[in-house]
Enzyme design. Sequence first.
Site: not given
Ligand code: URA
Length: 433
Positions: A82, A161, A168, A183, A187
């Site tokens: 990620h 999220d 946000r 966040s 995931k």
């Molecule tokens: N990427 C994400 O998935 N969440 C965030 O809060 C910032 C970057």
Amino acid sequence: MRMVDVIARKRDGEALSPQEIAFFVEGYTRGDIPDYQAAALCMALFWRGMTDEETVCLTDCMARSGDRLDLSALGDATVDKHSTGGVGDKTTLIVAPLAASLGCKVPKMSGRGLGHTGGTVDKLEAIPGYRTSLSPEAFIDQVNRVGVAVIGQTGNLAPADKKLYALRDVTATVDSIPLITASIMSKKLAAGARSIVLDVKVGSGAFMQTEQQALALAEAMVRIGKGCGRRMAAVLTDMDAPLGHAIGNALEVAEAVAVLRGEMQGDLAEVCVALAAQMVALARGLAPEQAQLQVRQALADGSAYAKMKEWIAAQGGDPTALERPDGLPAATHRLPVVASGEGYVAGVNARQLGTAAALLGAGRATKEEAIDPAAGIILHKKPGDRVAAGDVLCTLHTNRPQTADAARALCLQAVTLADEPPAPRPLIHTILR
Ligand code: URA
């Protein structure tokens, strides 16, 4: 329990209890807690922060807010990657098949771009026929057969999220370490891979602009992943200038292909080698140095590129489109942005170039807006390069020529020239394992 009391306690700097955090996450996901109260809590969290215990609890509640994928049928070598978000970041297109060509299982769910940053799902949709949506069964079956599948986030994965991130984004509460940690990790935990490699971006184009902030974010995410029984690594990579030369969906696919075919060296290839080496090392239990040798070999001998074509075909895409000059969408207008002065490129502001590419059609101002896969920018000059007056700094690719003046102005602001070359910035700042 009343939401107003939870907000007041965090406003006053107190730590929230697990019951209060669960009350908020569950209530907001169900729609019982309104956006205005969730926004007030996010702002209080932004200023007051969270303890490690609170962040772990928030992450866990968000991960449990929807479905969780069961990847046990894929064995122990599942690995996810990620990125915290950047400009010109097409690393998934390269590292996913690269790691799969070396025996890793890469079940990857990716996002779309928003604002100045790009998203892998938008890039993949530039490939004719590519399907970014598969049923969970088809997704797991493809990873089993091919070693890699990349799809958009399924409907009910970490829905807390999905709602919170959108909130946000419009309440200036994105750049908070506990909120980003929860966040991303919610995931990744719900998506189920045994090993997770995080690419934490540092610099002007990243959410974390300083190395200190990026390190704190990486450490928090690694701690939480390990606490939940996952094998973790984080690589802090530079995002002061865009990664590679291409920004924009089809342009970035073409650049990823060039790296996989061994036709392009430089910052993009090096970041991909570092990330893929960590993926292979974690998933297959190898020493990072040994994994890195194998990664370089898979790039050099064509096996990583062969895996990319196999993966694209498995998901309905046309792999020959990656090689034909007219295979990918192309813009009707190609407009040069020319330097008026001379010097060395002192910096290229990634955020401004990302915004310029979005204006040309490569990104969205709102989640609903359609993007143009052909639009974007090719950056010809990178930090440290010598520029003479009249040199082309970048080329704008667009089907919306009316946006070119605004995009050109942003590009000219983004590329700063100086008499001396800049001190080189490291590409890989730190690796945490
Ligand atoms: N990427 C994400 O998935 N969440 C965030 O809060 C910032 C970057």
